[in-house]
Design an enzyme around this catalytic site. Structure first.
Site, PDB file in Angstrom:
ATOM      1  N   LYS A   1      17.125   4.319  15.558  1.00 20.53           N
ATOM      2  CA  LYS A   1      15.827   4.429  14.879  1.00 20.53           C
ATOM      3  C   LYS A   1      15.391   5.894  14.857  1.00 20.53           C
ATOM      4  O   LYS A   1      14.928   6.409  13.835  1.00 20.53           O
ATOM      5  CB  LYS A   1      14.783   3.560  15.607  1.00 20.53           C
ATOM      6  CG  LYS A   1      15.039   2.062  15.436  1.00 20.53           C
ATOM      7  CD  LYS A   1      14.164   1.186  16.321  1.00 20.53           C
ATOM      8  CE  LYS A   1      14.600  -0.266  16.194  1.00 20.53           C
ATOM      9  NZ  LYS A   1      13.871  -1.221  17.036  1.00 20.53           N
TER      10      LYS A   1
ATOM     11  N   GLN B   1      10.113  -1.562  22.203  1.00 24.83           N
ATOM     12  CA  GLN B   1      11.408  -2.235  22.083  1.00 24.83           C
ATOM     13  C   GLN B   1      11.456  -3.445  23.028  1.00 24.83           C
ATOM     14  O   GLN B   1      11.056  -3.374  24.182  1.00 24.83           O
ATOM     15  CB  GLN B   1      12.531  -1.229  22.412  1.00 24.83           C
ATOM     16  CG  GLN B   1      13.925  -1.733  22.135  1.00 24.83           C
ATOM     17  CD  GLN B   1      14.233  -1.917  20.642  1.00 24.83           C
ATOM     18  OE1 GLN B   1      13.621  -1.294  19.783  1.00 24.83           O
ATOM     19  NE2 GLN B   1      15.187  -2.772  20.341  1.00 24.83           N
TER      20      GLN B   1
ATOM     21  N   ASP C   1       6.466  -3.278  13.396  1.00 25.85           N
ATOM     22  CA  ASP C   1       7.480  -4.282  13.731  1.00 25.85           C
ATOM     23  C   ASP C   1       7.049  -5.689  13.283  1.00 25.85           C
ATOM     24  O   ASP C   1       7.822  -6.636  13.383  1.00 25.85           O
ATOM     25  CB  ASP C   1       7.698  -4.294  15.243  1.00 25.85           C
ATOM     26  CG  ASP C   1       9.126  -3.971  15.625  1.00 25.85           C
ATOM     27  OD1 ASP C   1       9.952  -3.805  14.715  1.00 25.85           O
ATOM     28  OD2 ASP C   1       9.398  -3.898  16.831  1.00 25.85           O
TER      29      ASP C   1
HETATM   30  N1  GUN Z   1      14.772  -5.871  19.981  1.00 23.11           N
HETATM   31  C1  GUN Z   1      15.736  -6.295  19.135  1.00 23.11           C
HETATM   32  N2  GUN Z   1      15.363  -6.103  17.856  1.00 23.11           N
HETATM   33  C2  GUN Z   1      14.128  -5.546  17.891  1.00 23.11           C
HETATM   34  C3  GUN Z   1      13.224  -5.119  16.879  1.00 23.11           C
HETATM   35  O1  GUN Z   1      13.463  -5.222  15.671  1.00 23.11           O
HETATM   36  N3  GUN Z   1      12.056  -4.597  17.341  1.00 23.11           N
HETATM   37  C4  GUN Z   1      11.770  -4.483  18.664  1.00 23.11           C
HETATM   38  N4  GUN Z   1      10.586  -3.975  19.025  1.00 23.11           N
HETATM   39  N5  GUN Z   1      12.571  -4.880  19.604  1.00 23.11           N
HETATM   40  C5  GUN Z   1      13.762  -5.401  19.227  1.00 23.11           C
END
Ligand code: GUN
Length: 281
Positions: free
Chosen positions: A49, A93, A116
């Protein structure tokens, strides 16, 4: 042979367009990412990211917190990003270490910065058919299906897994596209029957090769959200590709859903920036 729904090339295309749009804003879109602990898969995801945000010229803030972080300390960091005017959107995350209540943390992210799409307000808006920020993985899957020309209206869709971040918003998006959706989970009585009747199958179980390809209906679109590293280093998904030759479309693992998730995060961040920098101006 099935058509490959190639997430890498579509992601490149989307990110190029996002980079150009971002340059039209008064200041670069700002993305914050909080990572707690040392889950190796999460480390890989947040690094990807960061790399994508930086490549597009976004302002990016990464906050790494130790495994022993308390819920109060994490909430403090969430509040700091919530108040930071250079940050248009941010995420925490998942998964979080044991002892931290995930809902307490995610509910604390302001809905207007929830890129998100996990805040109850954003999931609620999607459920009402008024989407604002849509969770990145399901949003990316819809773009892949659209690009592949996969018909949805009037078709039967099966979503396996009902998490708030993938399965639930996925089923809402397919429903909005006028598919008839079945959601399957650990309590589903006859999973095989639900898979066999699906024209569109989305699998987000989180177990390697849990769904045999031989169950898939000929001509169906198969979207595999899973990603698991084997001891020999290979990456495999939740669907066993043996027997998938008669499918109409498949997402590769890796290179299918994963890159699209990042593209949609950047798209949501640009949208958050536009709302805060332009719409409010
Ligand atoms: N863990 C696995 N995929 C994601 C996601 O798209 N966003 C977040 N915050 N955590 C994750």
């Amino acid at each position: 042979m099935p058509i490959l729904l190639d997430g890498r090339s579509l992601t490149r295309e989307i990110q190029n367009a996002l980079g150009q749009e971002a340059r039209l804003l008064p200041r670069p879109p700002g993305l914050g990412v909080i990572l707690v602990g040392h889950d190796p898969a999460s480390r890989v995801y947040v690094d990807r990211k960061a790399a994508a945000a930086t490549r597009l010229g976004f302002h990016h803030v990464q906050i790494d917190l130790p495994e022993q972080t308390t819920e109060a300390e994490l909430v403090f960091e969430v509040d700091r990003l919530a108040e930071d005017p250079a940050i248009d959107g941010f995420l925490v995350q998942i998964p979080l270490p044991p002892g931290i209540r995930r809902d307490r943390v995610l509910d604390r992210i302001p809905a207007t910065k929830d890129v998100d799409g996990v805040h109850p307000e954003n999931l609620g808006l999607l459920a009402l058919g008024r989407p604002r920020f849509v969770a990145c993985t399901p949003a990316g899957i819809m773009r892949l299906l659209e690009r592949g020309g996969v018909p949805l209206a009037g078709r039967t869709a099966t979503v396996i897994g009902r998490s708030a971040i993938v399965g639930r918003p996925m089923s809402l998006l397919l429903d909005r596209a006028n598919a008839t959706v079945t959601m399957c989970h650990s309590g589903t009585a006859d999973l095989e029957a639900c898979v066999r009747r699906a024209d569109v199958l989305v699998v987000a179980i989180g177990r390697p090769h849990a769904i045999p390809g031989t169950w898939v209906k000929p001509g169906a679109a198969v979207v595999d959200v899973g990603m698991h590293r084997l001891p020999d280093g290979r990456l495999i998904g939740d669907v066993d590709p043996d027997g998938l030759d008669a499918a109409g479309w498949v997402t590769p693992v890796p290179g299918g859903v994963g890159p699209m998730t990042i593209a949609m995060l950047l798209s949501n961040t640009l949208e958050a920036a536009r709302r805060s920098q332009v719409d409010r101006a």
